[in-house]
Design a protein around this motif. Structure first.
Motif, mmCIF file in Angstrom:
data_model
loop_
_atom_site.group_PDB
_atom_site.id
_atom_site.type_symbol
_atom_site.label_atom_id
_atom_site.label_comp_id
_atom_site.label_asym_id
_atom_site.label_seq_id
_atom_site.Cartn_x
_atom_site.Cartn_y
_atom_site.Cartn_z
ATOM 1 N N GLY A 149 0.791 -1.224 0.000
ATOM 2 C CA GLY A 149 0.000 0.000 0.000
ATOM 3 C C GLY A 149 0.825 1.277 0.000
ATOM 4 O O GLY A 149 0.329 2.339 0.372
ATOM 5 N N VAL A 150 2.094 1.173 -0.416
ATOM 6 C CA VAL A 150 2.957 2.363 -0.475
ATOM 7 C C VAL A 150 3.349 2.629 -1.927
ATOM 8 O O VAL A 150 3.251 1.732 -2.772
ATOM 9 N N PRO A 151 3.797 3.839 -2.228
ATOM 10 C CA PRO A 151 4.216 4.136 -3.598
ATOM 11 C C PRO A 151 5.388 3.262 -4.041
ATOM 12 O O PRO A 151 6.241 2.890 -3.238
ATOM 13 N N VAL A 152 5.398 2.949 -5.332
ATOM 14 C CA VAL A 152 6.459 2.154 -5.931
ATOM 15 C C VAL A 152 7.102 2.958 -7.053
ATOM 16 O O VAL A 152 6.402 3.523 -7.894
ATOM 17 N N VAL A 153 8.426 3.000 -7.048
ATOM 18 C CA VAL A 153 9.181 3.629 -8.135
ATOM 19 C C VAL A 153 9.812 2.513 -8.949
ATOM 20 O O VAL A 153 10.486 1.638 -8.390
ATOM 21 N N VAL A 154 9.573 2.530 -10.256
ATOM 22 C CA VAL A 154 10.145 1.526 -11.150
ATOM 23 C C VAL A 154 11.139 2.211 -12.080
ATOM 24 O O VAL A 154 10.773 3.135 -12.805
ATOM 25 N N LEU A 155 12.385 1.755 -12.022
ATOM 26 C CA LEU A 155 13.414 2.284 -12.916
ATOM 27 C C LEU A 155 13.371 1.483 -14.217
ATOM 28 O O LEU A 155 13.507 0.261 -14.204
ATOM 29 N N THR A 156 13.165 2.183 -15.324
ATOM 30 C CA THR A 156 12.997 1.507 -16.607
ATOM 31 C C THR A 156 13.574 2.368 -17.729
ATOM 32 O O THR A 156 13.658 3.595 -17.605
ATOM 33 N N HIS A 157 13.976 1.711 -18.824
ATOM 34 C CA HIS A 157 14.503 2.462 -19.972
ATOM 35 C C HIS A 157 13.385 3.094 -20.791
ATOM 36 O O HIS A 157 13.619 4.082 -21.496
ATOM 37 N N SER A 158 12.177 2.523 -20.719
ATOM 38 C CA SER A 158 11.059 3.054 -21.505
ATOM 39 C C SER A 158 9.754 2.826 -20.746
ATOM 40 O O SER A 158 9.657 1.915 -19.922
ATOM 41 N N ILE A 159 8.761 3.639 -21.043
ATOM 42 C CA ILE A 159 7.460 3.532 -20.385
ATOM 43 C C ILE A 159 6.668 2.395 -21.036
ATOM 44 O O ILE A 159 6.454 2.391 -22.254
ATOM 45 N N PRO A 160 6.225 1.402 -20.255
ATOM 46 C CA PRO A 160 5.458 0.288 -20.828
ATOM 47 C C PRO A 160 4.111 0.757 -21.378
ATOM 48 O O PRO A 160 3.542 1.738 -20.889
ATOM 49 N N GLU A 161 3.628 0.041 -22.346
ATOM 50 C CA GLU A 161 2.320 0.360 -22.928
ATOM 51 C C GLU A 161 1.242 0.246 -21.860
ATOM 52 O O GLU A 161 1.221 -0.676 -21.054
ATOM 53 N N GLY A 162 0.358 1.222 -21.840
ATOM 54 C CA GLY A 162 -0.734 1.224 -20.869
ATOM 55 C C GLY A 162 -0.402 1.907 -19.552
ATOM 56 O O GLY A 162 -1.220 1.936 -18.635
ATOM 57 N N TRP A 163 0.811 2.460 -19.470
ATOM 58 C CA TRP A 163 1.242 3.149 -18.252
ATOM 59 C C TRP A 163 1.650 4.573 -18.605
ATOM 60 O O TRP A 163 2.043 4.814 -19.734
ATOM 61 N N PRO A 164 1.562 5.492 -17.633
ATOM 62 C CA PRO A 164 1.028 5.352 -16.278
ATOM 63 C C PRO A 164 -0.490 5.169 -16.277
ATOM 64 O O PRO A 164 -1.164 5.533 -17.242
ATOM 65 N N ARG A 165 -0.992 4.613 -15.167
ATOM 66 C CA ARG A 165 -2.420 4.342 -15.030
ATOM 67 C C ARG A 165 -3.038 5.265 -13.982
ATOM 68 O O ARG A 165 -2.444 5.515 -12.937
ATOM 69 N N GLU A 166 -4.249 5.689 -14.257
ATOM 70 C CA GLU A 166 -4.966 6.532 -13.299
ATOM 71 C C GLU A 166 -5.237 5.733 -12.027
ATOM 72 O O GLU A 166 -5.623 4.573 -12.073
ATOM 73 N N GLY A 167 -5.019 6.369 -10.899
ATOM 74 C CA GLY A 167 -5.277 5.721 -9.618
ATOM 75 C C GLY A 167 -4.177 4.785 -9.152
ATOM 76 O O GLY A 167 -4.293 4.156 -8.106
ATOM 77 N N SER A 168 -3.101 4.685 -9.929
ATOM 78 C CA SER A 168 -2.004 3.787 -9.580
ATOM 79 C C SER A 168 -0.985 4.497 -8.692
ATOM 80 O O SER A 168 -0.778 5.702 -8.797
ATOM 81 N N SER A 169 -0.352 3.714 -7.810
ATOM 82 C CA SER A 169 0.722 4.260 -6.974
ATOM 83 C C SER A 169 2.095 3.889 -7.532
ATOM 84 O O SER A 169 3.099 4.015 -6.838
ATOM 85 N N VAL A 170 2.135 3.417 -8.791
ATOM 86 C CA VAL A 170 3.388 3.056 -9.443
ATOM 87 C C VAL A 170 3.904 4.250 -10.238
ATOM 88 O O VAL A 170 3.186 4.815 -11.073
ATOM 89 N N HIS A 171 5.138 4.634 -9.969
ATOM 90 C CA HIS A 171 5.766 5.784 -10.622
ATOM 91 C C HIS A 171 6.944 5.287 -11.456
ATOM 92 O O HIS A 171 7.841 4.628 -10.929
ATOM 93 N N LEU A 172 6.947 5.589 -12.726
ATOM 94 C CA LEU A 172 7.975 5.118 -13.645
ATOM 95 C C LEU A 172 9.031 6.197 -13.864
ATOM 96 O O LEU A 172 8.704 7.345 -14.169
ATOM 97 N N VAL A 173 10.295 5.819 -13.673
ATOM 98 C CA VAL A 173 11.415 6.752 -13.827
ATOM 99 C C VAL A 173 12.307 6.244 -14.958
ATOM 100 O O VAL A 173 12.733 5.084 -14.940
ATOM 101 N N THR A 174 12.574 7.097 -15.931
ATOM 102 C CA THR A 174 13.377 6.687 -17.091
ATOM 103 C C THR A 174 14.728 7.400 -17.166
ATOM 104 O O THR A 174 15.531 7.089 -18.029
ATOM 105 N N GLU A 175 14.972 8.357 -16.281
ATOM 106 C CA GLU A 175 16.214 9.128 -16.353
ATOM 107 C C GLU A 175 16.913 9.159 -14.994
ATOM 108 O O GLU A 175 16.267 9.061 -13.949
ATOM 109 N N GLY A 176 18.229 9.286 -15.032
ATOM 110 C CA GLY A 176 18.998 9.480 -13.807
ATOM 111 C C GLY A 176 19.467 8.205 -13.142
ATOM 112 O O GLY A 176 20.101 8.259 -12.091
ATOM 113 N N GLY A 177 19.146 7.039 -13.744
ATOM 114 C CA GLY A 177 19.611 5.784 -13.179
ATOM 115 C C GLY A 177 19.108 5.560 -11.770
ATOM 116 O O GLY A 177 18.060 6.070 -11.365
#
Length: 199
Positions: free
Chosen positions: A87-115
């Motif tokens: 139930g806490v926020p999640v940061v996902v380090l990725t080279h590219s944003i997956p299809e269908g993301w980001p999602r409304e109401g999601s606590s998943v945050h996608l980071v593509t820069e800064g390693g």
């Protein structure tokens, strides 16, 4: 100051996943007891351990403000359906944003820069004064190598996988000196905690 910790369940011979059997054998200790630790309203995510481990898990749950994972774990977990079991926020380090993301109401945050530094910076924004936990072997290695890891906790499971993903490969700054902070025996698992001694 926000503490950055890495945590994973690991086999006695140092692996955190198996190429064929995945991680199932490593997470069995979460369901070997009769004391339930609630993580969300979804019963699929109930943890069933012994009383001592339940108390330990409750303390962990209350102290965590954000989680950091890599793309492989995100994919394997199907993005946790948008909401992680803790139930806490999640940061996902990725080279590219997956299809269908980001999602409304999601606590998943996608980071593509800064390693790993960029991912941890975003996690700090989300965690407030609570801790950040890295749950990926590769990102743990990167954080150690970059001097960004404060603590390390390992749930050593009574199993040997023989092959797979190792928790502590690719370390470039060795030797690392650690200070042991706790040892807690469990049901088929031993929980170990360390503080990373920085130069």
């Amino acid at each position: 100051m926000t503490i950055v910790t890495a945590n994973m369940s690991m086999s006695l011979d140092g692996f955190v996943s198996h190429p064929k059997d995945g991680v199932g054998i490593l997470f069995g200790w979460y369901s070997r007891g009769d004391v339930i630790t609630e993580t969300t309203d979804d019963e699929r995510w109930q943890l069933k351990t012994n009383a001592e481990e339940a108390e330990f898990l409750a303390d962990v749950k209350n102290s965590v403000g954000a989680l950091v994972y890599g793309r492989r774990t995100f994919e394997d977990a199907d993005g946790w359906g948008g909401l992680h079991p803790l139930g806490v926020p999640v940061v996902v380090l990725t080279h590219s944003i997956p299809e269908g993301w980001p999602r409304e109401g999601s606590s998943v945050h996608l980071v593509t820069e800064g390693g790993i530094a960029g991912a941890l910076a975003r996690a700090r924004e989300l965690a407030g004064d609570k801790s950040i936990v890295i749950g990926s072997a590769d990102l743990t290695q990167q954080a150690l190598n970059a001097g960004l890891l404060d603590e390390l906790t390992v749930d050593v499971v009574a199993a040997m996988l023989g092959e797979g993903v190792r928790f502590f490969d690719n370390l470039t700054g060795t030797p690392y000196e650690l200070e042991q902070t706790f040892v807690r025996p469990g049901n088929g698992v031993v929980h170990l905690g360390y503080r990373v001694i920085k130069p």
